[in-house]
Design a protein around this motif. Structure first.
Motif, PDB file in Angstrom:
ATOM      1  N   VAL A   1       0.830  -1.203   0.000  1.00  0.00           N
ATOM      2  CA  VAL A   1       0.000   0.000   0.000  1.00  0.00           C
ATOM      3  C   VAL A   1       0.866   1.256   0.000  1.00  0.00           C
ATOM      4  N   VAL A   2       1.672   1.424   1.042  1.00  0.00           N
ATOM      5  CA  VAL A   2       2.467   2.650   1.179  1.00  0.00           C
ATOM      6  C   VAL A   2       3.609   2.658   0.164  1.00  0.00           C
ATOM      7  N   GLY A   3       4.216   1.498  -0.062  1.00  0.00           N
ATOM      8  CA  GLY A   3       5.315   1.425  -1.029  1.00  0.00           C
ATOM      9  C   GLY A   3       4.858   1.758  -2.436  1.00  0.00           C
ATOM     10  N   THR A   4       3.699   1.248  -2.832  1.00  0.00           N
ATOM     11  CA  THR A   4       3.171   1.563  -4.165  1.00  0.00           C
ATOM     12  C   THR A   4       2.798   3.034  -4.268  1.00  0.00           C
ATOM     13  N   LEU A   5       2.205   3.588  -3.206  1.00  0.00           N
ATOM     14  CA  LEU A   5       1.897   5.019  -3.193  1.00  0.00           C
ATOM     15  C   LEU A   5       3.171   5.843  -3.369  1.00  0.00           C
ATOM     16  N   PHE A   6       4.234   5.452  -2.711  1.00  0.00           N
ATOM     17  CA  PHE A   6       5.517   6.134  -2.850  1.00  0.00           C
ATOM     18  C   PHE A   6       5.985   6.121  -4.303  1.00  0.00           C
ATOM     19  N   GLY A   7       5.899   4.950  -4.940  1.00  0.00           N
ATOM     20  CA  GLY A   7       6.319   4.852  -6.333  1.00  0.00           C
ATOM     21  C   GLY A   7       5.491   5.724  -7.250  1.00  0.00           C
ATOM     22  N   VAL A   8       4.181   5.758  -7.030  1.00  0.00           N
ATOM     23  CA  VAL A   8       3.291   6.583  -7.859  1.00  0.00           C
ATOM     24  C   VAL A   8       3.631   8.066  -7.684  1.00  0.00           C
ATOM     25  N   VAL A   9       3.838   8.481  -6.431  1.00  0.00           N
ATOM     26  CA  VAL A   9       4.173   9.887  -6.182  1.00  0.00           C
ATOM     27  C   VAL A   9       5.498  10.247  -6.845  1.00  0.00           C
ATOM     28  N   GLN A  10       6.474   9.345  -6.778  1.00  0.00           N
ATOM     29  CA  GLN A  10       7.754   9.600  -7.425  1.00  0.00           C
ATOM     30  C   GLN A  10       7.580   9.830  -8.923  1.00  0.00           C
ATOM     31  N   LEU A  11       6.739   9.032  -9.551  1.00  0.00           N
ATOM     32  CA  LEU A  11       6.494   9.202 -10.987  1.00  0.00           C
ATOM     33  C   LEU A  11       5.776  10.523 -11.273  1.00  0.00           C
ATOM     34  N   LEU A  12       4.821  10.883 -10.429  1.00  0.00           N
ATOM     35  CA  LEU A  12       4.040  12.099 -10.666  1.00  0.00           C
ATOM     36  C   LEU A  12       4.885  13.363 -10.544  1.00  0.00           C
ATOM     37  N   VAL A  13       5.887  13.346  -9.650  1.00  0.00           N
ATOM     38  CA  VAL A  13       6.722  14.540  -9.471  1.00  0.00           C
ATOM     39  C   VAL A  13       7.981  14.484 -10.330  1.00  0.00           C
ATOM     40  N   GLY A  14       8.071  13.480 -11.201  1.00  0.00           N
ATOM     41  CA  GLY A  14       9.206  13.385 -12.107  1.00  0.00           C
ATOM     42  C   GLY A  14      10.489  12.928 -11.471  1.00  0.00           C
ATOM     43  N   ALA A  15      10.374  12.155 -10.376  1.00  0.00           N
ATOM     44  CA  ALA A  15      11.572  11.671  -9.684  1.00  0.00           C
ATOM     45  C   ALA A  15      11.678  10.155  -9.744  1.00  0.00           C
ATOM     46  N   GLY A  16      11.113   9.557 -10.791  1.00  0.00           N
ATOM     47  CA  GLY A  16      11.084   8.105 -10.864  1.00  0.00           C
ATOM     48  C   GLY A  16      12.198   7.479 -11.674  1.00  0.00           C
ATOM     49  N   ASP A  17      13.232   8.251 -12.014  1.00  0.00           N
ATOM     50  CA  ASP A  17      14.303   7.702 -12.854  1.00  0.00           C
ATOM     51  C   ASP A  17      15.027   6.540 -12.189  1.00  0.00           C
ATOM     52  N   GLY A  18      15.165   6.595 -10.877  1.00  0.00           N
ATOM     53  CA  GLY A  18      15.901   5.535 -10.187  1.00  0.00           C
ATOM     54  C   GLY A  18      15.054   4.343  -9.794  1.00  0.00           C
ATOM     55  N   LEU A  19      13.764   4.362 -10.132  1.00  0.00           N
ATOM     56  CA  LEU A  19      12.875   3.264  -9.762  1.00  0.00           C
ATOM     57  C   LEU A  19      12.927   2.153 -10.798  1.00  0.00           C
ATOM     58  N   PRO A  20      12.671   0.909 -10.372  1.00  0.00           N
ATOM     59  CA  PRO A  20      12.514  -0.163 -11.356  1.00  0.00           C
ATOM     60  C   PRO A  20      11.231   0.047 -12.148  1.00  0.00           C
ATOM     61  N   PRO A  21      11.065  -0.632 -13.285  1.00  0.00           N
ATOM     62  CA  PRO A  21       9.798  -0.517 -14.038  1.00  0.00           C
ATOM     63  C   PRO A  21       8.612  -0.855 -13.145  1.00  0.00           C
ATOM     64  N   TRP A  22       7.481  -0.187 -13.399  1.00  0.00           N
ATOM     65  CA  TRP A  22       6.337  -0.332 -12.508  1.00  0.00           C
ATOM     66  C   TRP A  22       5.910  -1.787 -12.336  1.00  0.00           C
ATOM     67  N   TYR A  23       6.056  -2.599 -13.395  1.00  0.00           N
ATOM     68  CA  TYR A  23       5.610  -3.986 -13.299  1.00  0.00           C
ATOM     69  C   TYR A  23       6.547  -4.835 -12.440  1.00  0.00           C
ATOM     70  N   ALA A  24       7.698  -4.293 -12.078  1.00  0.00           N
ATOM     71  CA  ALA A  24       8.641  -5.026 -11.224  1.00  0.00           C
ATOM     72  C   ALA A  24       8.667  -4.490  -9.799  1.00  0.00           C
ATOM     73  N   TRP A  25       7.804  -3.497  -9.513  1.00  0.00           N
ATOM     74  CA  TRP A  25       7.789  -2.942  -8.161  1.00  0.00           C
ATOM     75  C   TRP A  25       7.535  -4.048  -7.136  1.00  0.00           C
ATOM     76  N   HIS A  26       8.349  -4.062  -6.125  1.00  0.00           N
ATOM     77  CA  HIS A  26       8.296  -4.972  -4.983  1.00  0.00           C
ATOM     78  C   HIS A  26       8.897  -6.339  -5.304  1.00  0.00           C
ATOM     79  N   LEU A  27       8.940  -6.731  -6.597  1.00  0.00           N
ATOM     80  CA  LEU A  27       9.824  -7.846  -6.944  1.00  0.00           C
ATOM     81  C   LEU A  27      11.265  -7.360  -6.799  1.00  0.00           C
ATOM     82  N   VAL A  28      11.508  -6.156  -7.318  1.00  0.00           N
ATOM     83  CA  VAL A  28      12.737  -5.412  -7.036  1.00  0.00           C
ATOM     84  C   VAL A  28      12.335  -4.334  -6.032  1.00  0.00           C
ATOM     85  N   PRO A  29      12.900  -4.341  -4.826  1.00  0.00           N
ATOM     86  CA  PRO A  29      12.446  -3.412  -3.779  1.00  0.00           C
ATOM     87  C   PRO A  29      12.540  -1.952  -4.196  1.00  0.00           C
ATOM     88  N   LEU A  30      11.567  -1.178  -3.714  1.00  0.00           N
ATOM     89  CA  LEU A  30      11.534   0.268  -3.956  1.00  0.00           C
ATOM     90  C   LEU A  30      12.204   0.998  -2.797  1.00  0.00           C
TER      91      LEU A  30
END
Length: 326
Positions: A80-109
């Motif tokens: 819940v909170v981890g996915t929200l964090f990832g979404v917020v990162q993408l919305l503010v343009g800070a998602g460059d260091g994140l894994p692809p959305w489909y790998a979230w939590h398979l590869v830790p955020l």
């Protein structure tokens, strides 16, 4: 100790895990020196305390029930909170260091790796306990030493499911279990003198690395650095100092861990927009904002059964029983 761990964690993320994140401070900045020095205690302390808490109510039966409870307490807030964090990162343009959305939590955020890793550690230690492996202090100390040596050599690609960092946390968790179970606070002066002596030597070695006099100790890939973390945690347990504000803060450690980044990032962006250049002011404001958001998140989540379940990992709300028909 929980409050101290929270304070060190929030300061780390205000500064940033590297010169390209957070406040982007250079390594020779005094605040960076303080944050870097805490590397050997910050995450070891979180894991050590998790082991200590487990030892207060160890697994005696119902292994599957234990796994389900741990999954609810750790993995539901992660999703819940981890996915929200990832979404917020993408919305503010800070998602460059994140894994692809489909790998979230398979590869830790980001910092949410801890929730995945400590889940595996807790389940592993509980099963060892269920099989009677951890009943003797000599065996437990041996397992800690083996984990210290073997852990750095384990390589899991992309830290899949947090398995690699789980090997980093394991010795501290085991040390926390042993510290309570075998009453480290009741040990005699010989043990205490030896512990302090080893800690002083290791602190000196780490300090020499931070000052550039010797090669720096890796914070998560060195048996020596991990041994230092174990020793520091044990030394804290043996102290009798109580800092009331940290005690209060420690009661909110879970949501401080999961939610503080929303406060630290907001503080940094607001101060940048206001043209504030003082690093000390940004550090202090970021720490206060991160702790405030963490504490506030729990106070809000407690108000409703569903938010308590989704954010805090509490029991799922039960449906009201149907009223009997007349």
């Amino acid at each position: 100790m929980r409050g101290l761990a929270c304070l060190l964690l929030v300061a780390y993320h205000v500064r940033g895990g590297d010169p390209g994140s957070g406040l982007q401070l250079p390594t020779d900045n005094p605040w960076s020196a303080v944050v870097d020095a805490a590397d050997y205690l910050r995450m070891p302390l979180f894991s050590f305390l998790s082991g200590w808490v487990y030892a207060t109510r160890p697994l005696s039966s119902g292994s599957w029930s234990f796994v389900r409870v741990k999954a609810r307490r750790l993995l539901v807030p992660l999703l819940v909170v981890g996915t929200l964090f990832g979404v917020v990162q993408l919305l503010v343009g800070a998602g460059d260091g994140l894994p692809p959305w489909y790998a979230w939590h398979l590869v830790p955020l980001a910092h949410f790796w801890f929730l995945e890793s400590i889940f595996w550690v807790a389940v592993t230690v509980a099963l060892l306990d269920r099989w009677g492996v951890l009943r003797r202090p000599q065996v437990l100390v041996g397992l800690v030493l083996v984990a210290l040596v073997v852990g750095p050599s384990v390589a899991v690609p992309h830290n899949l499911l947090g398995l690699q960092t789980a090997t980093f946390l394991l010795p501290f968790y085991l040390a926390g279990v042993g510290a309570l179970r075998f009453e480290v606070r009741s040990t005699g002066p010989r043990f205490r003198v030896l512990l302090v002596a080893v800690t002083v030597v290791l602190v000196g070695r780490a300090a020499a690395g931070l000052l550039g006099e010797l090669p720096r100790l890796p914070s998560q890939s060195s048996a020596v650095a991990s041994l230092l973390g174990v020793c520091l945690c044990l030394c804290l347990v043996l102290t009798k100092v109580t800092v009331r504000p940290l005690v209060v803060l420690g009661a909110f450690s879970f949501t401080v861990y999961t939610c503080h980044v929303f406060g630290t990032a907001a503080s940094r962006m607001l101060l940048d927009a206001a043209g504030v250049q003082s690093v000390s002011l940004q550090m202090v404001a970021g720490i206060v904002a991160g702790l405030t958001v963490g504490v506030g998140a729990e106070l809000v989540a407690r108000r409703h059964a569903w938010t308590g379940a989704l954010v805090l990992g509490r029991r799922w709300p039960r449906r009201p029983a149907a009223s009997p028909q007349a």
